[in-house]
Scaffold this motif. Structure first.
Motif, PDB file in Angstrom:
ATOM      1  N   ASP A  11       0.822  -1.200   0.000  1.00  0.00           N
ATOM      2  CA  ASP A  11       0.000   0.000   0.000  1.00  0.00           C
ATOM      3  C   ASP A  11       0.862   1.260   0.000  1.00  0.00           C
ATOM      4  O   ASP A  11       0.532   2.259  -0.650  1.00  0.00           O
ATOM      5  CB  ASP A  11      -0.927  -0.010   1.226  1.00  0.00           C
ATOM      6  CG  ASP A  11      -1.932   1.121   1.190  1.00  0.00           C
ATOM      7  OD1 ASP A  11      -2.730   1.172   0.234  1.00  0.00           O
ATOM      8  OD2 ASP A  11      -1.918   1.966   2.117  1.00  0.00           O
ATOM      9  N   TYR A  12       1.994   1.206   0.716  1.00  0.00           N
ATOM     10  CA  TYR A  12       2.882   2.369   0.750  1.00  0.00           C
ATOM     11  C   TYR A  12       3.512   2.613  -0.620  1.00  0.00           C
ATOM     12  O   TYR A  12       3.608   3.752  -1.081  1.00  0.00           O
ATOM     13  CB  TYR A  12       3.961   2.179   1.808  1.00  0.00           C
ATOM     14  CG  TYR A  12       4.931   3.328   1.878  1.00  0.00           C
ATOM     15  CD1 TYR A  12       4.499   4.600   2.215  1.00  0.00           C
ATOM     16  CD2 TYR A  12       6.278   3.147   1.563  1.00  0.00           C
ATOM     17  CE1 TYR A  12       5.392   5.672   2.259  1.00  0.00           C
ATOM     18  CE2 TYR A  12       7.171   4.213   1.614  1.00  0.00           C
ATOM     19  CZ  TYR A  12       6.718   5.465   1.953  1.00  0.00           C
ATOM     20  OH  TYR A  12       7.585   6.515   1.999  1.00  0.00           O
ATOM     21  N   SER A  62       1.023   4.239  -2.749  1.00  0.00           N
ATOM     22  CA  SER A  62       0.824   5.643  -2.394  1.00  0.00           C
ATOM     23  C   SER A  62       1.906   6.533  -3.000  1.00  0.00           C
ATOM     24  O   SER A  62       1.719   7.740  -3.149  1.00  0.00           O
ATOM     25  CB  SER A  62       0.811   5.814  -0.872  1.00  0.00           C
ATOM     26  OG  SER A  62       2.120   5.706  -0.325  1.00  0.00           O
ATOM     27  N   HIS A 108       2.847   6.050  -5.991  1.00  0.00           N
ATOM     28  CA  HIS A 108       2.508   5.969  -7.420  1.00  0.00           C
ATOM     29  C   HIS A 108       3.283   4.886  -8.167  1.00  0.00           C
ATOM     30  O   HIS A 108       3.363   4.935  -9.405  1.00  0.00           O
ATOM     31  CB  HIS A 108       2.691   7.334  -8.112  1.00  0.00           C
ATOM     32  CG  HIS A 108       1.949   8.434  -7.447  1.00  0.00           C
ATOM     33  ND1 HIS A 108       0.578   8.472  -7.367  1.00  0.00           N
ATOM     34  CD2 HIS A 108       2.396   9.533  -6.776  1.00  0.00           C
ATOM     35  CE1 HIS A 108       0.198   9.536  -6.693  1.00  0.00           C
ATOM     36  NE2 HIS A 108       1.280  10.211  -6.310  1.00  0.00           N
TER      37      HIS A 108
END
Length: 290
Positions: A170-171, A174, A176
């Protein structure tokens, strides 16, 4: 010649039973006699046998620890934390490296049983569960950490691998990044981590995130190597000290109060952001789209 309880008794001018009472702190013995025996033991460099103590039914205050490879920084940290907590609770640890080898597992378990350990902590994917079942039949409690062993009922302390891997994926999303690879060993925990990465990537498709040109790297375990390499590694941290405290405490509690229903503690991982990850450059995104 190695000193024995007989040589201590002879040198101190007392009976063998008196020496035994001093060692085990039992019976009524004068302070003068007790000090004399202690002095002679020190002079002769005599150390009472832990195994001999166990044969009388007394606890040896010894915990066996099986790890796959102590040269692995994660298991080194874990073993140290287990040893520290055991020492705080009045126990000492005998550690064995199994290399995930079935023959070594059998050999070391036999050794630990002969040494009359009071309990066993397993920190590896044990290959022969029947050996552990035999230990349980001998009333030797077992706790498992950082792994799970099917078909045996024992206390277990693990980390939520799925959540840890999802945090990492997920990081990256985030920042991109979209084109993400994962490198793992063939271990059960890694299957959960891989599933989490895949789920996070299914979510990325919904947002149509561009494929990156730059490379960000995230590790797992937050060992000492994470801060000694350049750039310092962003990593998912396992709470090794908390894991160690829990597994030792569960094992000692099992020694005193055996229960049918065992505990399975699932602890929370944490993402530690350092220098090995960065947002995708806009120019890289543009060049990819063209």
């Amino acid at each position: 010649m190695k000193p024995t309880i007989y040589s201590v008794a002879e040198e101190a001018g007392v009976s063998i039973s008196t020496v035994s009472k001093v060692i085990n702190q039992t019976g009524h013995i004068s302070e003068r006699t007790r000090q004399k025996v202690i002095e002679v033991m020190a002079q002769l460099n005599y150390h009472p046998s832990v195994v001999a103590s166990a044969l009388t039914g007394k606890p040896t205050k010894t915990i066996g620890l099986l790890v796959p490879d102590i040269s692995n920084p994660f298991f080194a940290d874990l073993a140290r934390s287990i040893e520290d907590r055991s020492h705080e609770r009045g126990f000492h640890v005998v550690m064995c490296n199994t290399d995930n080898d079935a023959e070594k597992e059998k050999k070391y378990l036999s050794l630990l049983i002969r040494q009359r350990i009071d309990g066993l902590i397993v920190a590896s994917a044990f290959r022969n569960a029947n050996l552990l079942k035999n230990m349980l039949k001998q009333d030797i409690p077992i706790s498992v950490i950082a792994s799970e062993i099917p078909h045996i009922s024992v206390n277990t302390v693990t980390v939520d691998d799925y959540k840890g891997s999802y945090l990492a994926a997920d990081y990256l999303l985030s920042l991109h990044h979209k084109k993400i690879a994962i490198i793992t060993e063939n271990a059960k925990s890694n299957h959960a981590r891989l599933d989490a990465f895949r789920d996070a990537m299914q979510a990325a498709k919904e947002f149509k995130i561009d494929v990156p040109q730059d490379l960000s790297v995230i590790g797992f375990d937050n060992t000492v190597l994470s801060t000694t390499i350049t750039p310092m590694l962003t990593t998912v941290a396992q709470p090794t000290k908390e894991m160690a405290v829990n597994v030792v405490d569960l094992l000692i509690r099992e020694m005193k109060y055996p229960v049918i229903h065992k505990e399975h503690l699932l602890l929370e991982p944490k993402l530690i952001i350092r220098k090995s990850t960065a947002p995708l450059r806009r120019d890289a995104t543009a060049s990819t789209n063209n």
